[in-house]
Scaffold this active site. Structure first.
Site, PDB file in Angstrom:
ATOM      1  N   LYS A   1       0.787  -1.215  -0.121  1.00  0.00           N
ATOM      2  CA  LYS A   1      -0.070   0.035   0.071  1.00  0.00           C
ATOM      3  C   LYS A   1       0.830   1.135   0.033  1.00  0.00           C
ATOM      4  CE  LYS A   1      -4.352   0.991   2.498  1.00  0.00           C
ATOM      5  NZ  LYS A   1      -5.143   0.618   3.756  1.00  0.00           N
TER       6      LYS A   1
HETATM    7  O1  G3P Z   1      -8.981   1.711   4.586  1.00  0.00           O
HETATM    8  C1  G3P Z   1      -9.010   3.104   4.909  1.00  0.00           C
HETATM    9  C2  G3P Z   1      -9.550   3.548   6.195  1.00  0.00           C
HETATM   10  O2  G3P Z   1      -9.012   2.600   7.310  1.00  0.00           O
HETATM   11  C3  G3P Z   1     -10.017   4.613   6.690  1.00  0.00           C
HETATM   12  O3  G3P Z   1     -11.078   4.774   7.078  1.00  0.00           O
HETATM   13  O4  G3P Z   1     -12.905   5.567   8.615  1.00  0.00           O
HETATM   14  O5  G3P Z   1     -10.330   6.153   9.363  1.00  0.00           O
HETATM   15  O6  G3P Z   1     -11.719   7.216   7.337  1.00  0.00           O
HETATM   16  P1  G3P Z   1     -11.816   6.195   8.386  1.00  0.00           P
END
Ligand code: G3P
Length: 214
Positions: A83
């Site tokens: 990634k």
């Molecule tokens: O895969 C990306 C994710 O972990 C981000 O999620 O909820 O932290 O914006 P969030």
């Protein structure tokens, strides 16, 4: 549509896997840090649990260092997907690693041209963060639709991995638009099979059975 779990928690991965619907895992530095475990060791534990793609994020921000770190991470297991951030350095690293045959997931994508560029560089996955776009009063699902249209216009094979999914409506929207994959936290995955009428209906069937047949 493939479903990945967005976590570095082994118990959540096991539970989602037991549901029979898990195709892969995404992690990031925040998720692994939350577990308070060794970064590389946790990635290798996850790869042992899940045969599908497991995204492992690099910490480096300069392309040369991203490339060497990505090559190291790829040695952890055959199902590692490296990634990388959707930056110019990330783009260079994406091209180099893709040319080596290493799969990449281009993360932190917030606008459609980032998705076009990473696809041109050979990315296996692109991760538009729809929840975070919504957080700043944008339209996260519209971003998915724009990327879908662009990839379809040119037959670009990079898979759209909808990320930062916060609730079931995000998932429905992504499935309707045609995102190839969604990565979802376990708490949200558990909501996908919930409906109050299912519970009420089941209770009634069982009560009627009991009344009639004992
Ligand atoms: O895969 C990306 C994710 O972990 C981000 O999620 O909820 O932290 O914006 P969030």
């Amino acid at each position: 549509m493939d479903l990945y779990i967005d976590t570095a928690n082994l118990d959540e991965i096991r539970q989602a896997s037991d549901m029979g619907v898990l195709d892969g895992v995404t992690t990031n530095p925040s998720l692994i840090a939350k577990e308070g475990v060794d970064y590389g060791k946790r990635l290798s534990e996850i790869c042992e649990l899940v045969p599908g793609p497991v995204s492992a994020e690099v910490i480096a921000t300069e392309s040369d260092k991203m490339i060497s770190e990505g090559r190291e991470r790829a040695k952890i297991a055959g199902n590692i997907v490296v990634k990388l951030p959707s930056t110019v350095d990330g783009l260079r690293a994406c091209k180099a690693l893709s040319d080596d045959g290493i799969k990449t997931n281009m993360t932190l994508c917030f606008q459609p041209l980032q998705a076009l560029m990473v696809a041109k560089a050979g990315a296996f996955l692109v991760s538009p963060f729809i929840g975070r776009v919504d957080d700043i009063s944008g339209d996260g699902t519209e971003l998915i639709a724009q990327i879908r249209q662009i990839y379809d216009n040119y037959g670009l094979p990079t898979k759209i991995l909808a990320a930062s999914i916060r609730h079931p409506k995000h998932m429905v929207d992504c499935a309707m638009i045609g995102a190839d994959v969604a990565t979802v936290p376990f708490d949200v995955i558990k909501m996908f099979m919930k409906h109050p009428l299912t519970d009420v209906g089941l209770e009634k069937f069982l009560a009627d059975y009991k009344k009639a047949f004992g």
